[in-house]
Motif scaffolding. Structure first.
Motif, PDB file in Angstrom:
ATOM      1  N   GLU A 174      -6.843  13.203   8.747  1.00 25.80           N
ATOM      2  CA  GLU A 174      -6.971  12.565   7.311  1.00 25.80           C
ATOM      3  C   GLU A 174      -5.473  11.493   6.532  1.00 25.80           C
ATOM      4  OE1 GLU A 174      -9.329  14.471   4.666  1.00 25.80           O
ATOM      5  OE2 GLU A 174     -11.124  14.966   6.369  1.00 25.80           O
ATOM      6  N   ILE A 175      -5.455  10.395   6.783  1.00 23.36           N
ATOM      7  CA  ILE A 175      -4.101   9.650   6.159  1.00 23.36           C
ATOM      8  C   ILE A 175      -4.712   9.106   5.234  1.00 23.36           C
ATOM      9  CG2 ILE A 175      -2.860   7.479   6.570  1.00 23.36           C
ATOM     10  CD1 ILE A 175      -3.777   8.251   9.501  1.00 23.36           C
ATOM     11  N   ASP A 176      -3.880   9.441   3.721  1.00 22.67           N
ATOM     12  CA  ASP A 176      -4.196   8.901   2.209  1.00 22.67           C
ATOM     13  C   ASP A 176      -3.369   8.353   1.404  1.00 22.67           C
ATOM     14  OD1 ASP A 176      -6.165  11.650   2.017  1.00 22.67           O
ATOM     15  OD2 ASP A 176      -4.533  12.656   2.115  1.00 22.67           O
ATOM     16  N   PHE A 177      -4.444   7.252   0.983  1.00 23.65           N
ATOM     17  CA  PHE A 177      -3.272   5.368   0.924  1.00 23.65           C
ATOM     18  C   PHE A 177      -3.625   5.800  -0.909  1.00 23.65           C
ATOM     19  CE2 PHE A 177      -4.272   5.086   5.069  1.00 23.65           C
ATOM     20  CZ  PHE A 177      -2.449   4.813   5.730  1.00 23.65           C
ATOM     21  N   ARG A 178      -3.029   5.232  -1.112  1.00 22.81           N
ATOM     22  CA  ARG A 178      -3.154   4.734  -2.802  1.00 22.81           C
ATOM     23  C   ARG A 178      -2.687   3.276  -2.557  1.00 22.81           C
ATOM     24  NH1 ARG A 178       0.466   8.156  -6.835  1.00 22.81           N
ATOM     25  NH2 ARG A 178       2.704   6.970  -5.699  1.00 22.81           N
ATOM     26  N   CYS A 179      -3.946   2.616  -3.861  1.00 20.79           N
ATOM     27  CA  CYS A 179      -2.717   1.234  -4.707  1.00 20.79           C
ATOM     28  C   CYS A 179      -3.703   0.393  -5.257  1.00 20.79           C
ATOM     29  CB  CYS A 179      -3.895   0.551  -3.327  1.00 20.79           C
ATOM     30  SG  CYS A 179      -5.490  -0.203  -3.228  1.00 20.79           S
ATOM     31  N   PRO A 180      -2.377   0.191  -6.107  1.00 23.66           N
ATOM     32  CA  PRO A 180      -3.390  -0.424  -7.899  1.00 23.66           C
ATOM     33  C   PRO A 180      -4.650  -0.922  -7.730  1.00 23.66           C
ATOM     34  CG  PRO A 180      -0.852  -1.689  -6.661  1.00 23.66           C
ATOM     35  CD  PRO A 180      -1.679  -1.100  -5.836  1.00 23.66           C
ATOM     36  N   GLN A 181      -5.593  -0.517  -9.064  1.00 30.52           N
ATOM     37  CA  GLN A 181      -6.587  -0.917  -8.871  1.00 30.52           C
ATOM     38  C   GLN A 181      -6.986  -2.688  -9.422  1.00 30.52           C
ATOM     39  OE1 GLN A 181      -7.978   2.163 -11.785  1.00 30.52           O
ATOM     40  NE2 GLN A 181      -9.899   2.071 -11.667  1.00 30.52           N
ATOM     41  N   ASP A 182      -5.847  -2.857  -9.839  1.00 25.65           N
ATOM     42  CA  ASP A 182      -6.241  -4.280 -10.475  1.00 25.65           C
ATOM     43  C   ASP A 182      -4.957  -5.166  -9.711  1.00 25.65           C
ATOM     44  OD1 ASP A 182      -4.116  -3.725 -10.612  1.00 25.65           O
ATOM     45  OD2 ASP A 182      -3.260  -4.296 -12.498  1.00 25.65           O
ATOM     46  N   GLY A 183      -5.262  -4.716  -8.304  1.00 24.60           N
ATOM     47  CA  GLY A 183      -4.801  -5.380  -6.742  1.00 24.60           C
ATOM     48  C   GLY A 183      -5.757  -5.732  -6.291  1.00 24.60           C
TER      49      GLY A 183
ATOM     50  N   LEU B 183       1.169  -1.194  -0.097  1.00 25.90           N
ATOM     51  CA  LEU B 183      -0.348  -0.412  -0.162  1.00 25.90           C
ATOM     52  C   LEU B 183       0.842   0.983   0.076  1.00 25.90           C
ATOM     53  CD1 LEU B 183      -2.959   0.687   0.791  1.00 25.90           C
ATOM     54  CD2 LEU B 183      -2.763   0.640   2.433  1.00 25.90           C
ATOM     55  N   GLU B 184       0.127   2.201  -0.082  1.00 27.19           N
ATOM     56  CA  GLU B 184       1.342   4.004  -0.633  1.00 27.19           C
ATOM     57  C   GLU B 184       0.886   4.512   0.359  1.00 27.19           C
ATOM     58  OE1 GLU B 184       3.189   4.570  -3.920  1.00 27.19           O
ATOM     59  OE2 GLU B 184       2.311   3.407  -4.837  1.00 27.19           O
ATOM     60  N   LYS B 185       1.163   5.341   0.963  1.00 26.56           N
ATOM     61  CA  LYS B 185       0.383   6.719   1.460  1.00 26.56           C
ATOM     62  C   LYS B 185       1.298   7.562   2.037  1.00 26.56           C
ATOM     63  CE  LYS B 185       1.128   6.940   7.397  1.00 26.56           C
ATOM     64  NZ  LYS B 185       1.820   8.461   7.407  1.00 26.56           N
TER      65      LYS B 185
ATOM     66  N   TRP C 232       4.789  10.104  -1.431  1.00 20.37           N
ATOM     67  CA  TRP C 232       4.186   8.766  -1.380  1.00 20.37           C
ATOM     68  C   TRP C 232       5.031   7.979  -1.174  1.00 20.37           C
ATOM     69  CZ3 TRP C 232      -1.518   8.138  -1.012  1.00 20.37           C
ATOM     70  CH2 TRP C 232      -2.060   9.129  -1.891  1.00 20.37           C
ATOM     71  N   LYS C 233       4.915   7.093  -0.418  1.00 19.56           N
ATOM     72  CA  LYS C 233       5.710   5.677   0.575  1.00 19.56           C
ATOM     73  C   LYS C 233       5.326   4.506   0.105  1.00 19.56           C
ATOM     74  CE  LYS C 233       8.749   9.549   3.410  1.00 19.56           C
ATOM     75  NZ  LYS C 233       9.124   9.621   4.674  1.00 19.56           N
ATOM     76  N   LYS C 234       5.990   3.436  -0.280  1.00 20.66           N
ATOM     77  CA  LYS C 234       5.565   2.238   0.136  1.00 20.66           C
ATOM     78  C   LYS C 234       5.798   1.917   1.291  1.00 20.66           C
ATOM     79  CE  LYS C 234       7.158   1.035  -4.647  1.00 20.66           C
ATOM     80  NZ  LYS C 234       6.150   0.932  -5.014  1.00 20.66           N
ATOM     81  N   LYS C 235       4.435   1.168   1.780  1.00 21.78           N
ATOM     82  CA  LYS C 235       4.091   0.790   3.618  1.00 21.78           C
ATOM     83  C   LYS C 235       3.930  -1.003   2.844  1.00 21.78           C
ATOM     84  CE  LYS C 235       4.788   3.991   5.265  1.00 21.78           C
ATOM     85  NZ  LYS C 235       6.120   4.861   6.158  1.00 21.78           N
ATOM     86  N   ARG C 236       4.069  -1.458   4.002  1.00 15.81           N
ATOM     87  CA  ARG C 236       4.097  -3.359   3.996  1.00 15.81           C
ATOM     88  C   ARG C 236       2.548  -2.785   4.571  1.00 15.81           C
ATOM     89  NH1 ARG C 236       6.299  -8.754   6.683  1.00 15.81           N
ATOM     90  NH2 ARG C 236       4.425  -9.698   6.023  1.00 15.81           N
ATOM     91  N   CYS C 237       1.417  -3.127   4.496  1.00 12.31           N
ATOM     92  CA  CYS C 237       0.195  -3.290   5.110  1.00 12.31           C
ATOM     93  C   CYS C 237       0.140  -4.758   5.871  1.00 12.31           C
ATOM     94  CB  CYS C 237      -0.890  -2.413   4.183  1.00 12.31           C
ATOM     95  SG  CYS C 237      -2.511  -2.375   5.476  1.00 12.31           S
ATOM     96  N   VAL C 238      -1.202  -4.503   6.469  1.00 14.06           N
ATOM     97  CA  VAL C 238      -1.109  -5.923   7.328  1.00 14.06           C
ATOM     98  C   VAL C 238      -2.990  -6.247   8.187  1.00 14.06           C
ATOM     99  CG1 VAL C 238      -0.540  -7.738   9.089  1.00 14.06           C
ATOM    100  CG2 VAL C 238       1.054  -7.437   7.558  1.00 14.06           C
TER     101      VAL C 238
ATOM    102  N   MET D 184      12.949   0.031   2.542  1.00 10.08           N
ATOM    103  CA  MET D 184      13.673   0.616   2.762  1.00 10.08           C
ATOM    104  C   MET D 184      14.372   0.454   0.883  1.00 10.08           C
ATOM    105  SD  MET D 184      15.996  -1.773   5.691  1.00 10.08           S
ATOM    106  CE  MET D 184      16.675  -2.739   5.159  1.00 10.08           C
ATOM    107  N   GLY D 185      14.968   1.097   0.491  1.00 10.31           N
ATOM    108  CA  GLY D 185      15.638   1.344  -0.927  1.00 10.31           C
ATOM    109  C   GLY D 185      14.805   1.485  -1.824  1.00 10.31           C
ATOM    110  N   GLN D 186      13.737   2.240  -1.567  1.00 10.54           N
ATOM    111  CA  GLN D 186      12.942   2.722  -2.286  1.00 10.54           C
ATOM    112  C   GLN D 186      13.097   4.269  -2.652  1.00 10.54           C
ATOM    113  OE1 GLN D 186       8.715   3.443  -1.345  1.00 10.54           O
ATOM    114  NE2 GLN D 186       9.299   5.216   0.627  1.00 10.54           N
TER     115      GLN D 186
END
Length: 132
Positions: A85-94, A5-7, A16-22, A34-36
């Motif tokens: 408010e915390i904004d997120f984005r993710c691919p439509q197809d996932g 997920l990107e936050k 926009w930063k990539k995050k592993r979301c559980v 790390m390393g993005q």
């Protein structure tokens, strides 16, 4: 549920930063990548294990809001009870993270309402039983 997920950062640049979301029964656990690249488009080299995971608990959430579809991405906002408010984005197809989070939040709130109702019912029954 576990995935990418990107936050959007809360800083001045709002990157926009990539995050592993559980997704858990209690909320969201986010861990940084790390390393993005600055653009955030390259795959994550490794998940940050040194930093503590950020927890967004359902008990502090109000709603999942502002769903918008643009250029193959789903943009959505998680609104906290503080008004933040915390904004997120993710691919439509996932994974439809916005829907997954919203459904988990509804499940959590419903469970809390049922437990509160049971406690109230038990308390009322107990009070009426002691008066006799």
């Amino acid at each position: 549920r576990d995935g990418l997920l990107e936050k959007r950062s809360g800083g001045l640049l709002q990157i926009w930063k990539k995050k592993r979301c559980v997704l858990t029964d209690e909320g969201l656990r986010l861990r940084g990548c790390m390393g993005q690249s600055a653009a955030g488009h390259a795959p994550c080299a490794a998940w940050s294990s040194g930093s503590r995971a950020k927890e967004l608990l359902f008990e502090h959430m109000v709603t999942v809001d502002c769903v918008e579809y643009k250029r193959g991405l789903v943009y959505f906002t998680v609104v906290m009870n503080t008004g933040k408010e915390i904004d997120f984005r993710c691919p439509q197809d996932g994974t439809a993270w916005n829907a997954e989070i919203a459904l988990a939040l509804v499940r959590y709130k419903n469970l809390q309402a049922v437990q509160t109702g049971r406690k109230r019912l038990i308390s009322t029954a107990h009070l009426s039983g002691t008066e006799e």
